[in-house]
Design an enzyme around this catalytic site. Structure first.
Site, PDB file in Angstrom:
ATOM      1  N   GLU A 133      38.057 -13.908  16.530  1.00  0.00           N
ATOM      2  CA  GLU A 133      37.052 -14.345  17.496  1.00  0.00           C
ATOM      3  C   GLU A 133      36.134 -15.376  16.861  1.00  0.00           C
ATOM      4  O   GLU A 133      35.735 -16.348  17.481  1.00  0.00           O
ATOM      5  CB  GLU A 133      36.224 -13.138  17.971  1.00  0.00           C
ATOM      6  CG  GLU A 133      35.187 -13.451  19.049  1.00  0.00           C
ATOM      7  CD  GLU A 133      33.824 -13.891  18.495  1.00  0.00           C
ATOM      8  OE1 GLU A 133      33.668 -13.890  17.258  1.00  0.00           O
ATOM      9  OE2 GLU A 133      32.958 -14.238  19.288  1.00  0.00           O
ATOM     10  N   GLU A 134      35.838 -15.146  15.589  1.00  0.00           N
ATOM     11  CA  GLU A 134      34.877 -16.023  14.920  1.00  0.00           C
ATOM     12  C   GLU A 134      35.355 -17.466  14.844  1.00  0.00           C
ATOM     13  O   GLU A 134      34.549 -18.374  14.739  1.00  0.00           O
ATOM     14  CB  GLU A 134      34.566 -15.508  13.509  1.00  0.00           C
ATOM     15  CG  GLU A 134      33.850 -14.152  13.475  1.00  0.00           C
ATOM     16  CD  GLU A 134      32.427 -14.198  14.061  1.00  0.00           C
ATOM     17  OE1 GLU A 134      32.006 -15.263  14.574  1.00  0.00           O
ATOM     18  OE2 GLU A 134      31.750 -13.161  14.025  1.00  0.00           O
TER      19      GLU A 134
HETATM   20 ZN    ZN Z   1      31.078 -11.443  17.103  1.00  0.00          ZN
HETATM   21 ZN    ZN Z   2      30.086 -13.858  15.179  1.00  0.00          ZN
END
Ligand code: ZN
Ligand code: ZN
Ligand code: CA
Ligand code: CA
Ligand code: ZN
Ligand code: ZN
Lengths: 669, 669
Positions: free
Chosen positions: B358-359
């Site tokens: 996600e990052e």
């Molecule tokens: Zn996050």
């Molecule tokens: Zn984050």
């Protein structure tokens, strides 16, 4: 009330309620006057259908749209032959029509207005290969008025657009009538649209509702302009074409152009020495059109739609095109109504649709599909189209492959109208060389918005391969009685197949869809494609995806078999059938891609749809990449770029097939 | 097995099975080692989640994807101060980490590699208005190394892209920590992505499956290049920024830039006299990422999905971001499993998702949504996201408006973790000024692909407005225990709300969606917009469409009331509920437009989505048209064109709202 699944004798009721006399009567009424879309006789025709539906106690309504139509104001075509100094006005109208006939003069809808003066040149079908042949023969078409013959897989728009690209200043189009000896009424002229794409030009992607606020693009908007050709055109009769073509000199007609009658009478392509003086004045204007609907609400799954459609508007009297279909539609309504009086109510909702403005570019059906897209996309089971119910002898059907089985099954239950003791299916099969069921790649009737834009499984049915009075003033009741269907038994047969398909799609507890047929068809396409591809383009993505689809189809067949064996009606079984039916219904949607066909974004279906050129007949994006006009001139870099584009389009088709497989499985990865 | 609707005590079982100790234990395990996506500790974290799910006897699986990630190789930042001839190397790493900590050095993922040498200039948040202020002060940023402060509604990508437009040669970004006195660990550096958009850059629009054939675009493809900035950037600590900024001379800092701590310590923007020597070497490479799933198949509607998601990958230890959420997710799995042992099976399918990468840009969730789009689009009920479960005190939630009611209802059943004798709702309401529930326009967590691309109603929950160790090496278990949630009661509260939402969405016979809330919210947006619009742009299309939505919502409320009164379980009622639920589920999809936001086509939602600039917070297409960079320079023609574009975007929003209304009514026109 009961469905036909629970009370099979209702199906016999349907089949036995056929009446050739009743259908002929509908047709006679519909074709008394010409009824061009957007004109007042058109309203009368809409009222006729509406009144018939209402008198059958069907839930009826009309939707109105304000759309851009196009009308003839004035046209003239004069020839300056080399052997005469006087200009000879050529006939543009059809013989035998009184001045008060109300029949619209032959024209091309959406042709720009314009005048042009130039040497006549024969361009055959006006395809790229035809222009290449002319160029090799030293023929320069720039500044000429082109004479083109309808056919060769070219739409009217494509002929005019390509002619304009080549520098032609105006186009006259004629239709060869191979049938002349038998049924041809001399001097007929084929009207038609030169619009590119389908639907109202001012509202691309949304419904042009008449009430309330609707955005309309300006006439100068690029999105609008791209729909119209840039040079003017008009249709002429074969006779008028013969006058012009017989006077041409210059290069010889290429031998491979020699098909059809007229070639006995001319053998030079020009240009000239004959000059043509062409003027056309047309008017594009916003007009009201009307779709008429009868809705039979489903008793158990009112939110599942089986849609039967036919257009009602005609260029002239419309006996074949389209009102033989309209008569069949009203007849189906009559017979459904009869069944309902005997206790029938379909499980799913049946919608009978009478479209307007199809002749201008599938406008009535497209506006409705655009307006109802969210609900058609999530809830439409299938669309069954009948444009011309009867054009002549011989049954023809096109369908998306998962509907092949049910189509065959239904035709086995209908008697053949032209033989003794034969089912329609037997006659159909024995009369057909090659594939029995055709496919729906071309955009020639109202199934286009349903299949190519909304991804709804579709069928198109008709009797008769084609007919010589197409779009002429001679498409009349008299012609139908004399040549098309003297006893109206073919009308009865079409209504039988059409209506029975509607019944099965609305009442079969499990939707009669077979995706193994789709997988097989896709495999055949891939095989054909493999023989046409060059270089190191790989078809593996597609074959891999088809394998996924086949596996999913097999899995679904197993589940269908198990569920069919369940006799219980408890809510658990009902939900399980609903869940399986949702998968069957939604798989076709997977073939849609939000980006659509490159350059034709509105057409979302990547398996079936219009391609610029080439006769692939499937995977239009791949076809465009292979045969599109930006053909490689031999330069290595362009060839490499072309290969990359073809490969990318192959990936897109592969992903579309994977999406269909995914929808069929309905599992999350 | 029974649903909670039929056996309400199961809900108490859920709420009473909370355990702060158990949650803290999950967190402790998850945060022992740094676990950056695509690295081997990341696999260990995936295994931890997988093993936990499996030990609870939940149906568990892992999907792998091959996606383009980005890693730090080398970076340096040296300052040449005017008072010294020697270059001063500035600290880029965080204090207190051993060389074997395994913590990735601070960097910006997807920053291009590069070196630059130029005067340092302070550009504040790097927004258009900030550059205008500099320009009016006679500051020329061309050729400079910009120092930018995170904030002002600008994404990292937006800061770098705009800086590049202005001629800046490299960007260093710092984060102001307003909380310094209390919880700030000096020297923390905020890592982050500078990718534009979400998902794997090489597979825009389709899932980057690791097995089998997947098309990947080339690194030189325009579609790929547009995702990355063109100048290099890196993050620095507040302390390092202070060193640089305190040395600047030249124009004064505009007074309205003065927010935050550091401004006591500098008041000139430069450029220079300090020069910065910036080098960054990064590596974009394809790596494997893993999403982990636990699926609880629905007993009656297995084809309806309630999706709960949290990402698992972290820049460093991830105690707050994201593993406080991961701990809550595993805890929910534990408690659902307990309920199942006591006889529970949800009516609809619940999917617990642990996302990867996600990052880097919401990559794990986006690849999964892209791959499963057909089924999520037709069958996903809602998506509930928890990224950081606990950042500090105070409950925050964002949701699509039809979920407001159920969110409020659930928070009334959960005890507030920070007071005696209060529900979470009461504390939430009294602590909140302004609107209680926020909206999901920004693209900052894994709900983005669900809402903005797939049109799935979504919720995002968290405790604590923000936290000072965000994306630094200090986001550790120790920090959480010391500052974030000493007794893990807030973790328990979040898990309670999250899990209870899942239960209701899976078990309520009628989906708890209220579209009147949506209509009201849209009316508020329109009202706000009306105060900002200039000229003769009309909002009537939108107000008209909202009326349609409101009418449809009222009609649906009536039907919901009637159906709730039905106690029967016969198949007719079951189908009627199913039909109504389908309408409730699919309405949100209507807000999607196949063309998406202009210039950001992947983002299809026209009500919620990222806009280039401006703080409208809704109708991103309209916002872009009003505030987009091609702002009118006062020229009349450009102003007219801008008005036309704004009007067109307003029409597009109006049609989106009409589509939602149409889906809610589920009637064909
Ligand atoms: Zn996050
Ligand atoms: Zn984050
Ligand atoms: Ca339209
Ligand atoms: Ca992707
Ligand atoms: Zn027709
Ligand atoms: Zn026609």
């Amino acid at each position: 009330p009961s469905t036909t699944a629970r009370h099979p004798p209702l199906i016999s009721t349907f089949l036995n309620s056929a009446s050739n006399y009743t259908i002929s009567n509908y047709l006679r009424h519909l074709t008394l006057h010409p009824h061009l879309a957007g004109t007042s006789p058109s309203s009368a025709a809409a009222d006729y259908v509406k009144t018939n539906f209402e008198s059958l106690h069907l839930q009826t309504h009309v939707t109105n749209y304000s759309v851009l139509l196009s009308y003839h104001l004035h046209s003239s075509l004069t020839a300056h032959f080399s052997n005469s100094s006087t200009a000879v006005p050529l006939p543009l109208t059809e013989p035998g029509l009184g001045s008060d006939s109300g029949v619209v003069k032959p024209y091309h809808a959406y042709s720009p207005s314009g005048s042009a003066y130039g040497k006549a040149v024969y361009v055959h079908h006006g395809r790229e290969e035809d222009y290449r042949a002319l160029a090799s023969a030293g023929v320069d078409v720039k500044g000429c008025v082109a004479v083109a013959k309808r056919g060769g897989g070219m739409s009217r728009n494509a002929v005019v657009v390509k002619a304009a690209e080549k520098g032609v200043v105006a186009v006259v189009m004629y239709t060869e009538n191979n049938d002349r000896a038998r049924t041809y009424y001399g001097g007929g002229v084929e009207r038609g649209t030169v619009l590119d794409g389908v639907g109202d030009p001012l509202t691309p992607g949304w419904g042009a509702r008449i009430n309330g606020d609707v955005e309309r693009l300006g006439m100068e908007d690029d999105e609008v302009l791209k729909r119209f050709p840039t040079v003017a055109s008009m249709p002429i009769s074969g006779e008028t074409a013969e006058l012009i073509l017989g006077s041409l000199e210059g290069a010889r007609v290429p031998h491979w152009w020699r098909d059809g009658d007229l070639f006995g009478n001319f053998n030079r392509v020009g240009p000239g020495p004959t000059f043509l003086n062409f003027t056309y004045q047309g008017e594009n204007k916003v007009a009201t059109i009307q779709n008429v609907f009868a809705v039979i609400k489903g008793s158990e799954e009112a939110d599942r739609f089986v849609v039967l459609g036919n257009h009602r508007d005609a260029w002239t009297y419309g006996a074949v095109d389209p009102n033989s279909g309209t008569a069949a539609l009203i007849d189906i309504a009559r017979r459904y109504s009869l069944m309902m009086r005997l206790g029938w109510n379909p499980q799913r909702t049946i919608v009978l649709c009478s479209w307007d403005a199809e002749e201008f570019g599938m406008i009535g059906s497209t506006e409705w599909v655009e307006q109802n897209l969210v609900n058609l996309g999530s809830k439409a089971v299938a669309y069954i189209n009948v444009d011309c119910a009867v054009q002549g002898p011989g049954f023809f059907a096109a369908a998306t492959p998962q509907l092949d089985d049910i189509l065959v099954e239904v035709t086995k239950k209908v008697t053949d109208p032209d033989s003794l003791d034969s089912t329609l299916f037997e006659k159909w099969r024995t009369s057909t060389d090659g594939p029995l069921i055709q496919r729906l790649s071309d955009v020639f009737s109202d199934f286009a918005p349903f299949l190519h834009h909304a991804g709804v499984p579709s069928i198109d049915l008709y009797y008769g391969k084609d007919f010589p009075v197409y779009h002429t003033a001679f498409d009349s009741y008299e012609w139908m009685v004399k040549y098309g269907d003297p006893f109206f038994h073919r009308h009865v047969a079409v209504a039988g197949v059409w209506g029975l398909l509607g019944i099965h799609l609305a009442d079969d507890p499990i939707l009669p869809f077979n995706y193994l047929s789709y997988a097989t068809q896709l495999q055949n396409y891939t095989h054909s494609l493999s023989k046409l591809l060059e270089g190191d383009v790989s078809l593996h993505p597609i074959t891999s995806a088809i394998q996924e689809l086949e596996d999913a189809a097999k899995q679904v067949e197993e589940e269908m078999k198990k569920l069919r064996e369940e006799e219980s009606e408890g809510h658990v079984i009902v939900l399980r059938r609903r869940m399986l039916n949702d998968r069957l219904m939604l798989a076709e949607r997977g073939f849609l891609d939000t980006e659509g066909i490159r350059g034709r974004q509105w057409f979302k279906h990547l398996v079936y749809g219009p391609a610029s050129e080439g006769k692939l007949g499937f995977f239009p994006g791949v076809a465009d990449a292979m045969y599109g006009s930006s053909t490689s001139r031999g330069e290595k870099k362009e060839a490499k770029k072309k290969q990359e584009i073809i490969q990318h389009e192959i990936w897109r088709v592969a992903r579309a097939i994977q999406r269909a497989a995914s929808a069929l499985k309905a599992e999350l990865t």
